[in-house]
Design an enzyme around this catalytic site. Structure first.
Site, PDB file in Angstrom:
ATOM      1  CG  PHE A 122       5.982  14.093  -1.359  1.00  0.00           C
ATOM      2  CD1 PHE A 122       6.575  15.182  -1.984  1.00  0.00           C
ATOM      3  CD2 PHE A 122       5.090  14.327  -0.327  1.00  0.00           C
ATOM      4  CE1 PHE A 122       6.287  16.479  -1.590  1.00  0.00           C
ATOM      5  CE2 PHE A 122       4.790  15.620   0.075  1.00  0.00           C
ATOM      6  CZ  PHE A 122       5.400  16.697  -0.553  1.00  0.00           C
ATOM      7  N   PRO A 127       4.504   7.927  11.381  1.00  0.00           N
ATOM      8  CG  PRO A 127       5.779   6.130  12.177  1.00  0.00           C
ATOM      9  CD  PRO A 127       5.892   7.430  11.430  1.00  0.00           C
ATOM     10  CB  ILE A 158       6.728   6.609   1.633  1.00  0.00           C
ATOM     11  CG1 ILE A 158       6.817   7.272   3.018  1.00  0.00           C
ATOM     12  CG2 ILE A 158       7.388   7.470   0.552  1.00  0.00           C
ATOM     13  CD1 ILE A 158       6.017   8.566   3.167  1.00  0.00           C
ATOM     14  CB  THR A 159       3.006   6.402  -3.014  1.00  0.00           C
ATOM     15  OG1 THR A 159       1.788   6.400  -2.268  1.00  0.00           O
ATOM     16  CG2 THR A 159       2.745   5.823  -4.391  1.00  0.00           C
ATOM     17  N   GLY A 344     -25.370  -9.728  -7.328  1.00  0.00           N
ATOM     18  CA  GLY A 344     -24.560 -10.748  -6.664  1.00  0.00           C
ATOM     19  C   GLY A 344     -23.176 -10.871  -7.275  1.00  0.00           C
ATOM     20  CD  GLU A 367      -1.045  12.529  -2.443  1.00  0.00           C
ATOM     21  OE1 GLU A 367      -0.506  13.196  -1.535  1.00  0.00           O
ATOM     22  OE2 GLU A 367      -0.427  11.669  -3.079  1.00  0.00           O
TER      23      GLU A 367
END
Length: 389
Positions: A122, A127, A158-159, A344, A367
């Site tokens: 999608f 930029p 973009i995934t 820890g 999103e």
């Protein structure tokens, strides 16, 4: 939207829970070590129909309602985030845009392919622009030779871009900014189209195995049929509507991953001893466990409400944004407590807590960042108030 038969769906969820527990969680270390999901698992997910959850049955999908699809996402998100990420753009955003804005021909071409497991991406963020569509620089100009368009620009973060066979690309079709973002249109672009280049996957804080990359468009020629809905100026509307589903997906993922982290902390607190007894006996540890349980329950209730409203046909923009904001921020608080409960050990890569902490951070950003969505929620509140005055 009616969705899958409820009894069949519950059987599917039971099967999916077993798959997550017995197949995906044991594979997490391999995914992290190699920064990729094994091909065999991706194919199994295709065979289970996960890439076409919300595609109508007549086009080869499962035809799930929004409520059902959110439950699937929450169930899958109990495992490492990459497993949800690989199919989530198909289900939550690309398919939603096709459903809301696609022509009959576009649905007939793309829904069967998506249901079969082709991966989509999608392309909205650039930029120099994300939520600020007025700054969008990617252009789509009519092809001088006749039918079609020529796209130029760069999309960022973009995934699934490195794996996608198709992208839904937002581009400026008018030089000047128009009201209601009518200068932005949406294009269905096969990723093997000449002129489309995908950059190297970016190195990230967390979410191993889930890949994002730049998509560069250089004189990309697409046919007139690539214009979503066959009409210019509607791209941003389709994108925003599909982002409602994307935000539900992120909210559901945040809720599922918070549950995974809390279960891990509960197990650790009962096993780890201090002062001669399990740390789970200490009241301040119990407080962190109880606060986390309370917040996860609240997110689960929000998810049930917003998805039921979506299935009833309500406009859920405001509530989807509110769910995403709460669930993602909640997940951040839960994983922070989980690191604290581990003490820890929570700071060591040897244990799961530090991975949960890193993985969860992106949910508050993509999103729509928490801050952008808060502005959006407030804007719609004020608009609704003014309309009632």
């Amino acid at each position: 939207m009616s969705g899958m038969d409820p009894e069949l769906f519950e059987q599917f969820i039971d099967q999916l829970e077993r798959y997550v527990r017995e197949r995906l969680i044991p594979a997490e270390r391999e995914v992290i070590a190699n920064d990729r999901i094994p091909d065999a698992i991706v194919q199994e997910m295709r065979d289970m129909g996960l890439f076409g959850l919300t595609v109508p049955e007549e086009y080869g999908g499962a035809g799930l309602s929004t409520s059902q699809y959110a439950r699937v996402v929450r169930t899958m998100a109990y495992a490492a985030p990459a497993f949800r990420s690989i199919f989530s753009i198909n289900v939550g955003m690309f398919n939603s845009a096709i459903k809301n804005g696609g022509t009959a021909e576009q649905k007939a071409e793309w829904w069967p392919r998506i249901a079969a497991g082709e991966i989509a991406c999608f392309g909205l963020t650039e930029p120099g622009s994300g939520s600020d569509s007025a700054a969008m620089a990617t252009t789509a100009k009519p092809d001088p030779s006749g039918n079609g368009w020529i796209l130029n620009g760069t999309k960022r973060y973009i995934t699934n871009a490195p794996h996608a066979s198709v992208g839904l690309i937002m581009a400026r079709t008018e030089k000047d900014n128009l009201p209601k973002n009518a200068h932005v249109s949406a294009f269905i672009v096969p990723m093997d189209t000449p002129g489309v280049t995908v950059g190297s996957p970016d190195h990230k804080m967390g979410q191993s195995g889930s890949h994002i990359a730049d998509v560069i468009l250089e004189d990309v020629h697409v046919s007139g049929e690539a214009l979503l809905g066959g009409e210019t100026g509607k791209g941003f509307v389709f994108a925003m509507k599909s982002l409602d589903n994307g935000r539900i997906s992120v909210g559901a993922a945040s809720t599922g991953y918070a549950r995974r982290a809390l279960d891990s902390a509960l197990r650790y607190a009962t096993e780890r001893k201090a002062f001669g007894e399990p740390i789970a006996n200490f009241q301040l540890i119990q407080q962190m466990l109880a606060e986390s349980e309370t917040e996860i329950y609240a997110a689960e209730c929000m998810m049930a409400d917003v998805t039921a409203r979506a299935d009833a046909g309500e406009n859920i923009l405001r509530k989807a944004a509110a769910f995403k904001v709460f669930a993602s921020e909640m997940c951040g608080r839960v994983v922070d407590r989980v690191v604290q409960i581990y003490g820890g050990a929570g700071y060591l890569a040897e244990y799961d807590a530090e991975r949960f902490f890193r993985d969860a951070r992106i949910y508050r950003i993509y999103e729509g960042t928490t801050q952008i969505l808060q502005l959006q929620i407030a804007k719609h509140m004020l608009r609704d108030f003014a309309a009632q005055a």
